[in-house]
Design an enzyme around this catalytic site. Structure first.
Site, mmCIF file in Angstrom:
data_model
loop_
_atom_site.group_PDB
_atom_site.id
_atom_site.type_symbol
_atom_site.label_atom_id
_atom_site.label_comp_id
_atom_site.label_asym_id
_atom_site.label_seq_id
_atom_site.Cartn_x
_atom_site.Cartn_y
_atom_site.Cartn_z
ATOM 1 N N CYS A 93 61.101 67.099 -73.078
ATOM 2 C CA CYS A 93 61.433 68.800 -73.577
ATOM 3 C C CYS A 93 60.195 69.726 -73.952
ATOM 4 O O CYS A 93 60.250 68.728 -75.313
ATOM 5 C CB CYS A 93 62.933 68.755 -73.997
ATOM 6 S SG CYS A 93 63.116 70.633 -74.420
ATOM 7 N N CYS A 233 61.269 77.214 -70.361
ATOM 8 C CA CYS A 233 60.927 75.721 -69.808
ATOM 9 C C CYS A 233 59.768 75.386 -69.873
ATOM 10 O O CYS A 233 59.076 75.420 -69.188
ATOM 11 C CB CYS A 233 61.889 74.996 -69.186
ATOM 12 S SG CYS A 233 62.134 73.712 -68.189
HETATM 13 N N1 LIG Z 1 63.453 72.995 -71.583
HETATM 14 C C1 LIG Z 1 63.497 71.556 -71.378
HETATM 15 C C2 LIG Z 1 63.438 70.672 -70.255
HETATM 16 C C3 LIG Z 1 64.696 70.188 -70.536
HETATM 17 C C4 LIG Z 1 64.234 69.128 -69.352
HETATM 18 C C5 LIG Z 1 66.012 69.418 -68.373
HETATM 19 N N2 LIG Z 1 67.124 70.198 -68.595
HETATM 20 C C6 LIG Z 1 66.639 67.931 -67.833
HETATM 21 O O1 LIG Z 1 65.397 67.057 -67.595
HETATM 22 O O2 LIG Z 1 67.717 67.853 -67.501
HETATM 23 C C7 LIG Z 1 61.283 72.006 -71.761
HETATM 24 O O3 LIG Z 1 61.119 73.158 -71.764
HETATM 25 O O4 LIG Z 1 60.834 71.807 -71.095
#
Ligand SMILES: N[C@H](CCC[C@H](N)C(=O)O)C(=O)O
Length: 297
Positions: A93, A233
């Site tokens: 993450c 993200c």
């Molecule tokens: N928000 C996160 C990604 C989390 C990924 C998660 N949602 C998954 O792959 O299941 C980021 O800043 O990279």
């Protein structure tokens, strides 16, 4: 220790460009991380619901980061486990790792931190302006790495009516370039791509649009494990630049601005070094939570 104190656990609430997380010191035992995360991440009844969280705070969270600090190392290490609102864990993450690095830096006084994740160890630096830069590994298009239920990479091919490119940036992402990211009905298109059969482990779904200024991309992401759109993200932002580079949309991927709704991220995807992600980190609030959340009605 009083019985009452033993029933509660201290937490810190952070966000990285509004991708927000409850941080728990892994030394504090939580009997059931699944029920802890599913209860306290709830946007209606979760963490902060009984507080005035302020302009920069959020009720609920995009996940819980259980962090184990190993400060005897130089630079100090922090082992990160992310449990998401649906109880699933994710290997990496980007924004969460930036928050983990800031949390570890505050506890050790070090402005360099090694973040140990299920996707590998990531070197992080807390910058003078308070932003955090973190290495993000090398984006992978190989079907075995994304992963894909096929033998060939998935690069600008049609899937469910969209031209998609699949890349792993610590977690699986499917990237779609459009003219205007705001025109996308993400809540309906997101699940169709997130659960497509070609992704045996699912995928995060990221739509990107080149800015009219030509200075980078706007980004919107529908996240696996949150089962909805997040304000930011980090792995998705890296996926945008990696896919743009693969498709020849950017010449120099040394520093590209990617703008999710929650704020600007600076991405680099060099030819001969790990990708990097840079962005702001905010400490929202702190408090105590019951180790075992009340049974959800
Ligand atoms: N928000 C996160 C990604 C989390 C990924 C998660 N949602 C998954 O792959 O299941 C980021 O800043 O990279």
């Amino acid at each position: 220790m009083s019985l009452q104190a033993n029933r509660t656990v201290s937490y810190e609430k952070y966000h990285g460009t509004s991708n927000d997380f409850i941080i728990i010191d892994a030394a504090d035992f939580i009997p059931n991380r699944y029920s802890f995360a599913t209860a306290y991440c709830d946007r209606e009844t979760g963490v902060g619901v009984d507080l005035d969280v302020g302009d920069d705070g959020h009720v609920g969270a995009d996940g819980v980061l259980f962090l184990a600090l190993e400060e005897q190392y130089s630079p100090p290490r922090v082992i990160m486990t992310l449990v998401q609102p649906d109880g699933s864990t994710a290997a990496m993450c980007g924004n969460g790792a930036r928050c983990a690095a800031a949390w570890a830096a505050e506890r050790t006084g070090s402005d360099e931190v090694m973040v140990d994740t299920q996707a590998g160890t990531r070197h992080a630096t807390v910058n003078d302006d308070g932003s955090v830069t973190i290495e993000m590994g090398v984006p992978a298009f190989d079907p075995r790495d994304v992963p894909l239920a096929r033998d060939d990479p998935l690069v600008e091919e049609e899937l469910e009516g969209h031209p998609v490119t699949a890349v792993n940036t610590g977690v699986p992402h499917v990237v779609i370039f459009v003219d205007d990211a705001d025109d996308v009905d993400l809540e309906s298109v997101g699940p169709t791509l997130r659960y497509a059969d070609v992704f045996p482990e699912g995928a995060n779904v990221t739509f990107a649009a080149e800015k009219e200024s030509g200075d980078g991309f706007d980004q919107r992401t529908y996240e696996r494990g949150i089962e909805g759109e997040t304000q930011s993200c980090g792995t998705g932002a890296v996926a945008v630049v990696a896919a743009a580079k693969r498709l020849g949309l950017v010449d120099d991927a040394e520093s590209v601005t990617v703008s999710p709704p929650g704020g600007d991220l600076e991405i680099s995807v060099p030819d001969d070094a790990p990708a990097t992600l840079r962005g702001g980190v905010t400490h929202e609030y702190a408090g105590e939570l019951a180790r075992e959340p009340p049974a959800q009605s």
